[in-house]
Write a protein that holds these residues in place. Structure first.
Motif, PDB file in Angstrom:
ATOM      1  N   ALA A 113       0.834  -1.210   0.000  1.00 38.97           N
ATOM      2  CA  ALA A 113       0.000   0.000   0.000  1.00 38.97           C
ATOM      3  C   ALA A 113       0.867   1.259   0.000  1.00 38.97           C
ATOM      4  O   ALA A 113       0.559   2.247  -0.667  1.00 38.97           O
ATOM      5  CB  ALA A 113      -0.925  -0.004   1.212  1.00 38.97           C
ATOM      6  N   ILE A 114       1.994   1.213   0.742  1.00 34.20           N
ATOM      7  CA  ILE A 114       2.879   2.379   0.856  1.00 34.20           C
ATOM      8  C   ILE A 114       3.762   2.535  -0.384  1.00 34.20           C
ATOM      9  O   ILE A 114       3.859   3.620  -0.960  1.00 34.20           O
ATOM     10  CB  ILE A 114       3.768   2.271   2.122  1.00 34.20           C
ATOM     11  N   ILE A 115       4.414   1.411  -0.806  1.00 38.94           N
ATOM     12  CA  ILE A 115       5.449   1.492  -1.849  1.00 38.94           C
ATOM     13  C   ILE A 115       4.873   1.463  -3.266  1.00 38.94           C
ATOM     14  O   ILE A 115       5.247   2.269  -4.108  1.00 38.94           O
ATOM     15  CB  ILE A 115       6.496   0.365  -1.664  1.00 38.94           C
ATOM     16  N   ILE A 116       3.976   0.493  -3.547  1.00 36.11           N
ATOM     17  CA  ILE A 116       3.458   0.384  -4.924  1.00 36.11           C
ATOM     18  C   ILE A 116       1.978   0.768  -5.029  1.00 36.11           C
ATOM     19  O   ILE A 116       1.321   0.518  -6.027  1.00 36.11           O
ATOM     20  CB  ILE A 116       3.705  -1.028  -5.520  1.00 36.11           C
ATOM     21  N   LYS A 117       1.479   1.389  -3.954  1.00 33.47           N
ATOM     22  CA  LYS A 117       0.099   1.927  -3.932  1.00 33.47           C
ATOM     23  C   LYS A 117      -0.976   0.884  -4.259  1.00 33.47           C
ATOM     24  O   LYS A 117      -1.952   1.166  -4.937  1.00 33.47           O
ATOM     25  CB  LYS A 117      -0.025   3.113  -4.914  1.00 33.47           C
ATOM     26  N   GLU A 118      -0.754  -0.358  -3.775  1.00 33.50           N
ATOM     27  CA  GLU A 118      -1.767  -1.406  -3.952  1.00 33.50           C
ATOM     28  C   GLU A 118      -2.971  -1.092  -3.060  1.00 33.50           C
ATOM     29  O   GLU A 118      -2.808  -0.733  -1.894  1.00 33.50           O
ATOM     30  CB  GLU A 118      -1.180  -2.775  -3.573  1.00 33.50           C
ATOM     31  N   LYS A 119      -4.166  -1.219  -3.615  1.00 33.81           N
ATOM     32  CA  LYS A 119      -5.375  -0.883  -2.846  1.00 33.81           C
ATOM     33  C   LYS A 119      -5.615  -1.905  -1.732  1.00 33.81           C
ATOM     34  O   LYS A 119      -5.565  -3.102  -1.958  1.00 33.81           O
ATOM     35  CB  LYS A 119      -6.601  -0.838  -3.770  1.00 33.81           C
ATOM     36  N   MET A 120      -5.911  -1.394  -0.514  1.00 38.09           N
ATOM     37  CA  MET A 120      -6.190  -2.267   0.630  1.00 38.09           C
ATOM     38  C   MET A 120      -7.695  -2.510   0.714  1.00 38.09           C
ATOM     39  O   MET A 120      -8.408  -1.849   1.464  1.00 38.09           O
ATOM     40  CB  MET A 120      -5.647  -1.647   1.926  1.00 38.09           C
ATOM     41  N   ILE A 237       6.500 -17.705 -11.096  1.00 35.73           N
ATOM     42  CA  ILE A 237       5.338 -17.946 -11.966  1.00 35.73           C
ATOM     43  C   ILE A 237       4.091 -17.322 -11.339  1.00 35.73           C
ATOM     44  O   ILE A 237       3.299 -16.650 -12.012  1.00 35.73           O
ATOM     45  CB  ILE A 237       5.124 -19.463 -12.199  1.00 35.73           C
ATOM     46  N   SER A 238       3.921 -17.534 -10.036  1.00 38.35           N
ATOM     47  CA  SER A 238       2.731 -16.998  -9.348  1.00 38.35           C
ATOM     48  C   SER A 238       2.770 -15.471  -9.304  1.00 38.35           C
ATOM     49  O   SER A 238       1.741 -14.812  -9.444  1.00 38.35           O
ATOM     50  CB  SER A 238       2.615 -17.578  -7.928  1.00 38.35           C
ATOM     51  N   MET A 239       3.975 -14.896  -9.135  1.00 38.29           N
ATOM     52  CA  MET A 239       4.081 -13.441  -9.034  1.00 38.29           C
ATOM     53  C   MET A 239       3.888 -12.726 -10.360  1.00 38.29           C
ATOM     54  O   MET A 239       3.654 -11.526 -10.392  1.00 38.29           O
ATOM     55  CB  MET A 239       5.430 -13.073  -8.425  1.00 38.29           C
ATOM     56  N   LYS A 240       3.988 -13.489 -11.452  1.00 37.15           N
ATOM     57  CA  LYS A 240       3.753 -12.902 -12.781  1.00 37.15           C
ATOM     58  C   LYS A 240       2.290 -12.442 -12.900  1.00 37.15           C
ATOM     59  O   LYS A 240       1.988 -11.449 -13.562  1.00 37.15           O
ATOM     60  CB  LYS A 240       4.054 -13.962 -13.854  1.00 37.15           C
ATOM     61  N   GLU A 241       1.386 -13.174 -12.244  1.00 31.68           N
ATOM     62  CA  GLU A 241      -0.050 -12.901 -12.373  1.00 31.68           C
ATOM     63  C   GLU A 241      -0.687 -12.316 -11.112  1.00 31.68           C
ATOM     64  O   GLU A 241      -1.723 -11.681 -11.189  1.00 31.68           O
ATOM     65  CB  GLU A 241      -0.795 -14.205 -12.718  1.00 31.68           C
ATOM     66  N   LEU A 242      -0.071 -12.546  -9.946  1.00 23.62           N
ATOM     67  CA  LEU A 242      -0.703 -12.168  -8.677  1.00 23.62           C
ATOM     68  C   LEU A 242       0.026 -10.996  -8.024  1.00 23.62           C
ATOM     69  O   LEU A 242       1.207 -10.791  -8.256  1.00 23.62           O
ATOM     70  CB  LEU A 242      -0.715 -13.362  -7.711  1.00 23.62           C
ATOM     71  N   SER A 243      -0.691 -10.262  -7.174  1.00 25.30           N
ATOM     72  CA  SER A 243      -0.079  -9.148  -6.446  1.00 25.30           C
ATOM     73  C   SER A 243       0.799  -9.698  -5.321  1.00 25.30           C
ATOM     74  O   SER A 243       0.598 -10.831  -4.860  1.00 25.30           O
ATOM     75  CB  SER A 243      -1.163  -8.249  -5.852  1.00 25.30           C
ATOM     76  N   PRO A 244       1.789  -8.909  -4.846  1.00 25.72           N
ATOM     77  CA  PRO A 244       2.645  -9.373  -3.748  1.00 25.72           C
ATOM     78  C   PRO A 244       1.868  -9.807  -2.505  1.00 25.72           C
ATOM     79  O   PRO A 244       2.203 -10.802  -1.862  1.00 25.72           O
ATOM     80  CB  PRO A 244       3.523  -8.152  -3.441  1.00 25.72           C
ATOM     81  N   SER A 245       0.795  -9.084  -2.156  1.00 22.49           N
ATOM     82  CA  SER A 245       0.027  -9.436  -0.946  1.00 22.49           C
ATOM     83  C   SER A 245      -0.740 -10.745  -1.125  1.00 22.49           C
ATOM     84  O   SER A 245      -0.944 -11.496  -0.166  1.00 22.49           O
ATOM     85  CB  SER A 245      -0.929  -8.302  -0.555  1.00 22.49           C
ATOM     86  N   THR A 246      -1.165 -11.057  -2.364  1.00 24.73           N
ATOM     87  CA  THR A 246      -1.852 -12.337  -2.623  1.00 24.73           C
ATOM     88  C   THR A 246      -0.864 -13.493  -2.526  1.00 24.73           C
ATOM     89  O   THR A 246      -1.153 -14.524  -1.922  1.00 24.73           O
ATOM     90  CB  THR A 246      -2.514 -12.320  -4.025  1.00 24.73           C
ATOM     91  N   VAL A 247       0.350 -13.326  -3.100  1.00 28.95           N
ATOM     92  CA  VAL A 247       1.382 -14.369  -3.006  1.00 28.95           C
ATOM     93  C   VAL A 247       1.761 -14.610  -1.547  1.00 28.95           C
ATOM     94  O   VAL A 247       1.896 -15.745  -1.099  1.00 28.95           O
ATOM     95  CB  VAL A 247       2.643 -13.973  -3.827  1.00 28.95           C
TER      96      VAL A 247
END
Length: 296
Positions: A113-120, A237-247
């Motif tokens: 949320a802080i670094i790459i502005k991923e929505k919480m 492979i998983s990080m290619k499609e998923l967000s860091p918080s999902t992984v």
């Protein structure tokens, strides 16, 4: 949709392998190989495998400007997180270490949320908290706390490991968007190897290979090839499609699969606490991994 399902499957496989690794690695160290010596073996062996793999994949040139990010990923994703986790684990109890380790998804959510502005999103936050509750129950109940020589320092080092891995997941996401995995991962492990070399050389040098039984050789090979090399590729492979918080939320599945593996070997018993914990973890992972109805 197919790519996303493949990514989710890859992340689940990583959790299963790590769940098995807890049991396998304990047979190898510290009796035959010291913790830091084992890390050197893991990182060095994996670096060699990644360079060999790179020989048969299409070549890409890395921009010189991306090397600082690769070196940072090596520090946070290989050297710092492995060294602090193993050292922390030797000072605190396994249960305390496992509880702290599963705070990683929350750390990653906040850092994202802080670094790459991923929505919480509320659903994702609720899923992570639910998974954390389930994992805490699974780890805390029905097991002995174990001995801890310096729990305070050990817990701090394990927490540093969790934050370090969170930074790594965010750092490597940008590299994944730009390059094929084999292009940069060999460099991450090469720099990681150079970083862990001063810490692990003495213990690695002290290994008595002649006294090591065949099954210990095989278990050490499993940790290098399957638990390090293969899981790293599956994670990418998983990080290619998923967000860091999902992984990161898949870390919750590791103690669950470790418990299932232990029950399968007759080293643990099934109980209502374990069943309820498993349900909470699976619901939490489901909530985090569900794609939004609206396209973002």
């Amino acid at each position: 949709m197919g790519k996303r399902n493949l990514a989710l499957l890859a992340a689940t496989c990583v959790s299963i392998i790590y769940g098995v690794t807890f049991t396998v690695a304990k047979d190898v160290m510290p009796e035959y190989v010291g913790a830091f010596g084992f890390i050197l073996m893991r990182v060095g062996g994996s670096a060699l495998l990644f360079w060999l793999s790179w020989l048969v994949v299409p070549k890409e040139k890395i921009d010189r400007a991306d090397f600082p990010r690769i070196i940072a990923a090596a520090l946070f994703g290989v050297a710092l997180n492995m060294l602090t986790f193993f050292k922390g684990l030797s000072l605190t109890s396994p249960i305390s270490a496992a509880v702290i380790m599963v705070t990683t998804p929350i750390i990653v959510l906040v850092l994202s949320a802080i670094i790459i502005k991923e929505k919480m999103r509320k659903r994702k936050v609720f899923g992570i908290v639910l998974g954390l509750v389930g994992t805490a129950f699974l780890i805390l109940y029905g097991k002995s706390v174990g001995s801890a020589t310096n729990a305070g320092l050990g817990n701090l080092l394990v927490f540093v490991n969790a934050v370090s891995y969170g930074f790594y997941l965010i750092l490597v996401k940008k590299l994944m968007e730009k390059y094929n995995a084999f292009t940069f991962v060999k460099w991450i492990y090469t720099f990681g190897f150079l970083m862990v070399l001063p810490f692990g050389w003495n213990e690695f040098h002290a290994i008595d290979w002649a006294l090591m039984p065949t099954d210990i050789y095989l278990k050490a090979a499993f940790v290098v090839v399957i638990s390090t090399f293969l899981t790293y590729l599956l994670n990418l492979i998983s990080m290619k499609e998923l967000s860091p918080s999902t992984v990161a939320v898949f870390i919750y599945l590791q103690p669950l699969f470790a418990t299932i593996f232990a029950i399968g070997l007759g080293k643990d018993e099934l109980s209502w606490v374990k069943i309820i914990s498993a349900a909470l973890i699976f619901i939490g992972v489901y909530l985090v991994t569900q794609k939004q109805a609206k396209t973002t």
